[in-house]
Design a protein around this motif. Structure first.
Motif, mmCIF file in Angstrom:
data_model
loop_
_atom_site.group_PDB
_atom_site.id
_atom_site.type_symbol
_atom_site.label_atom_id
_atom_site.label_comp_id
_atom_site.label_asym_id
_atom_site.label_seq_id
_atom_site.Cartn_x
_atom_site.Cartn_y
_atom_site.Cartn_z
ATOM 1 N N LEU A 30 0.822 -1.205 0.000
ATOM 2 C CA LEU A 30 0.000 0.000 0.000
ATOM 3 C C LEU A 30 0.863 1.264 0.000
ATOM 4 O O LEU A 30 1.807 1.383 0.789
ATOM 5 C CB LEU A 30 -0.892 -0.019 1.248
ATOM 6 C CG LEU A 30 -1.963 1.032 1.394
ATOM 7 C CD1 LEU A 30 -3.002 0.892 0.290
ATOM 8 C CD2 LEU A 30 -2.633 0.884 2.757
ATOM 9 N N ASP A 31 0.552 2.200 -0.881
ATOM 10 C CA ASP A 31 1.261 3.487 -0.928
ATOM 11 C C ASP A 31 0.754 4.359 0.215
ATOM 12 O O ASP A 31 -0.409 4.746 0.253
ATOM 13 C CB ASP A 31 1.009 4.177 -2.268
ATOM 14 C CG ASP A 31 1.658 5.558 -2.366
ATOM 15 O OD1 ASP A 31 2.527 5.879 -1.520
ATOM 16 O OD2 ASP A 31 1.299 6.302 -3.288
ATOM 17 N N ILE A 32 1.642 4.663 1.156
ATOM 18 C CA ILE A 32 1.245 5.487 2.304
ATOM 19 C C ILE A 32 1.933 6.851 2.283
ATOM 20 O O ILE A 32 1.979 7.535 3.304
ATOM 21 C CB ILE A 32 1.506 4.765 3.640
ATOM 22 C CG1 ILE A 32 2.991 4.495 3.843
ATOM 23 C CG2 ILE A 32 0.692 3.486 3.731
ATOM 24 C CD1 ILE A 32 3.331 4.072 5.255
ATOM 25 N N SER A 33 2.421 7.253 1.128
ATOM 26 C CA SER A 33 3.169 8.513 1.039
ATOM 27 C C SER A 33 2.316 9.727 1.411
ATOM 28 O O SER A 33 2.854 10.739 1.857
ATOM 29 C CB SER A 33 3.757 8.692 -0.356
ATOM 30 O OG SER A 33 2.736 8.701 -1.335
ATOM 31 N N GLY A 34 1.016 9.653 1.298
ATOM 32 C CA GLY A 34 0.174 10.809 1.597
ATOM 33 C C GLY A 34 -0.590 10.713 2.899
ATOM 34 O O GLY A 34 -1.471 11.533 3.150
ATOM 35 N N VAL A 35 -0.252 9.752 3.766
ATOM 36 C CA VAL A 35 -1.018 9.594 5.002
ATOM 37 C C VAL A 35 -0.710 10.721 5.981
ATOM 38 O O VAL A 35 0.337 11.369 5.908
ATOM 39 C CB VAL A 35 -0.747 8.229 5.691
ATOM 40 C CG1 VAL A 35 -1.168 7.083 4.809
ATOM 41 C CG2 VAL A 35 0.682 8.115 6.145
ATOM 42 N N GLU A 36 -1.630 10.944 6.888
ATOM 43 C CA GLU A 36 -1.449 11.942 7.939
ATOM 44 C C GLU A 36 -0.943 11.232 9.188
ATOM 45 O O GLU A 36 -1.572 10.305 9.686
ATOM 46 C CB GLU A 36 -2.778 12.636 8.239
ATOM 47 C CG GLU A 36 -2.666 13.729 9.263
ATOM 48 C CD GLU A 36 -3.999 14.416 9.535
ATOM 49 O OE1 GLU A 36 -4.091 15.113 10.552
ATOM 50 O OE2 GLU A 36 -4.940 14.254 8.727
ATOM 51 N N TRP A 37 0.211 11.671 9.684
ATOM 52 C CA TRP A 37 0.815 11.070 10.870
ATOM 53 C C TRP A 37 0.343 11.797 12.123
ATOM 54 O O TRP A 37 0.256 13.017 12.154
ATOM 55 C CB TRP A 37 2.339 11.120 10.763
ATOM 56 C CG TRP A 37 2.838 10.213 9.682
ATOM 57 C CD1 TRP A 37 3.140 10.548 8.396
ATOM 58 C CD2 TRP A 37 3.037 8.808 9.785
ATOM 59 N NE1 TRP A 37 3.531 9.432 7.699
ATOM 60 C CE2 TRP A 37 3.481 8.350 8.523
ATOM 61 C CE3 TRP A 37 2.902 7.883 10.821
ATOM 62 C CZ2 TRP A 37 3.788 7.018 8.282
ATOM 63 C CZ3 TRP A 37 3.210 6.546 10.570
ATOM 64 C CH2 TRP A 37 3.639 6.124 9.325
ATOM 65 N N HIS A 38 0.055 11.028 13.174
ATOM 66 C CA HIS A 38 -0.420 11.560 14.447
ATOM 67 C C HIS A 38 0.547 11.153 15.546
ATOM 68 O O HIS A 38 1.115 10.061 15.509
ATOM 69 C CB HIS A 38 -1.810 10.993 14.791
ATOM 70 C CG HIS A 38 -2.821 11.214 13.727
ATOM 71 N ND1 HIS A 38 -3.576 12.367 13.650
ATOM 72 C CD2 HIS A 38 -3.202 10.446 12.680
ATOM 73 C CE1 HIS A 38 -4.376 12.284 12.598
ATOM 74 N NE2 HIS A 38 -4.168 11.129 11.998
ATOM 75 N N ALA A 53 -0.306 6.332 11.767
ATOM 76 C CA ALA A 53 -1.183 6.763 10.667
ATOM 77 C C ALA A 53 -2.246 5.686 10.491
ATOM 78 O O ALA A 53 -1.949 4.492 10.552
ATOM 79 C CB ALA A 53 -0.378 6.933 9.379
ATOM 80 N N TYR A 54 -3.461 6.126 10.302
ATOM 81 C CA TYR A 54 -4.569 5.195 10.090
ATOM 82 C C TYR A 54 -4.644 4.845 8.608
ATOM 83 O O TYR A 54 -4.640 5.724 7.749
ATOM 84 C CB TYR A 54 -5.877 5.810 10.583
ATOM 85 C CG TYR A 54 -5.806 6.112 12.063
ATOM 86 C CD1 TYR A 54 -5.906 5.085 13.000
ATOM 87 C CD2 TYR A 54 -5.608 7.402 12.527
ATOM 88 C CE1 TYR A 54 -5.815 5.347 14.361
ATOM 89 C CE2 TYR A 54 -5.510 7.678 13.883
ATOM 90 C CZ TYR A 54 -5.623 6.635 14.790
ATOM 91 O OH TYR A 54 -5.524 6.904 16.138
ATOM 92 N N LEU A 55 -4.714 3.549 8.319
ATOM 93 C CA LEU A 55 -4.731 3.043 6.950
ATOM 94 C C LEU A 55 -6.084 2.410 6.644
ATOM 95 O O LEU A 55 -6.873 2.144 7.560
ATOM 96 C CB LEU A 55 -3.610 2.015 6.769
ATOM 97 C CG LEU A 55 -2.198 2.490 7.128
ATOM 98 C CD1 LEU A 55 -1.197 1.350 6.978
ATOM 99 C CD2 LEU A 55 -1.796 3.695 6.297
ATOM 100 N N PRO A 56 -6.358 2.155 5.393
ATOM 101 C CA PRO A 56 -7.634 1.516 5.021
ATOM 102 C C PRO A 56 -7.825 0.169 5.721
ATOM 103 O O PRO A 56 -6.863 -0.532 6.021
ATOM 104 C CB PRO A 56 -7.505 1.327 3.507
ATOM 105 C CG PRO A 56 -6.489 2.328 3.070
ATOM 106 C CD PRO A 56 -5.543 2.480 4.213
ATOM 107 N N GLY A 57 -9.073 -0.159 5.968
ATOM 108 C CA GLY A 57 -9.408 -1.455 6.559
ATOM 109 C C GLY A 57 -9.068 -1.575 8.023
ATOM 110 O O GLY A 57 -8.986 -2.673 8.555
ATOM 111 N N GLY A 58 -8.841 -0.446 8.697
ATOM 112 C CA GLY A 58 -8.535 -0.486 10.124
ATOM 113 C C GLY A 58 -7.070 -0.747 10.426
ATOM 114 O O GLY A 58 -6.683 -0.846 11.587
#
Length: 108
Positions: A30-38, A53-58
Motif C-alpha cells: 500500500l502506498d502510504i506517502s500521503g497519510v497523515e501522521w499523528h 497513521a490510520y490506513l484503510p481497513g482499520g
C-alpha cells in the motif's frame, strides 16, 4: 480410525497462515506517502515520539519521529490486540532500582 480431523486442522492452519501472509503483503504494498501522521498531544516537533497513521481497513502504520523512513504496519487485528494488551498493562514498565529515581527505596 482416520486422520481426517488432523488433516482438516492442518489445512485450516495453513489457510489462516496463507491469509495472514497475503494481508501483510497487501498492507506493505500500500502506498502510504500521503497519510497523515499523528503523535501524542503535547509533544514537540524536535522531541522523539511515536507517530501513527490510520490506513484503510482499520490497519495502522507506526514510525519513530527520528527515523520516519522505517515504518511498521499492522493489520486491524494486530493493532486491536496491541491496544487491548496495552490497556490491560501487558507493556507496563517495571521500575528498576537505581534508574534515575523511578523506584522508591523503602529502606530509607
Amino acid at each position: 480410525m482416520t486422520d481426517a480431523p488432523d488433516t482438516e486442522v492442518g489445512t485450516q492452519a495453513e489457510d489462516v497462515k496463507a491469509r495472514k501472509e497475503r494481508e501483510k503483503n497487501e498492507l506493505y504494498a500500500l502506498d502510504i506517502s500521503g497519510v497523515e501522521w499523528h503523535s501524542a498531544p503535547g509533544t514537540e516537533e524536535h522531541e522523539e515520539r511515536v507517530e501513527i497513521a490510520y490506513l484503510p481497513g482499520g490497519a495502522v502504520a507506526m514510525r519513530s519521529s527520528l527515523d520516519p523512513g522505517t515504518v511498521l504496519r499492522y493489520t486491524e487485528a494486530e493493532w486491536r490486540a496491541f491496544v487491548l494488551g496495552a490497556r490491560d498493562g501487558e507493556f507496563d514498565l517495571e521500575p528498576a532500582p537505581h534508574n534515575g529515581g523511578l523506584a522508591v527505596d523503602s529502606a530509607e
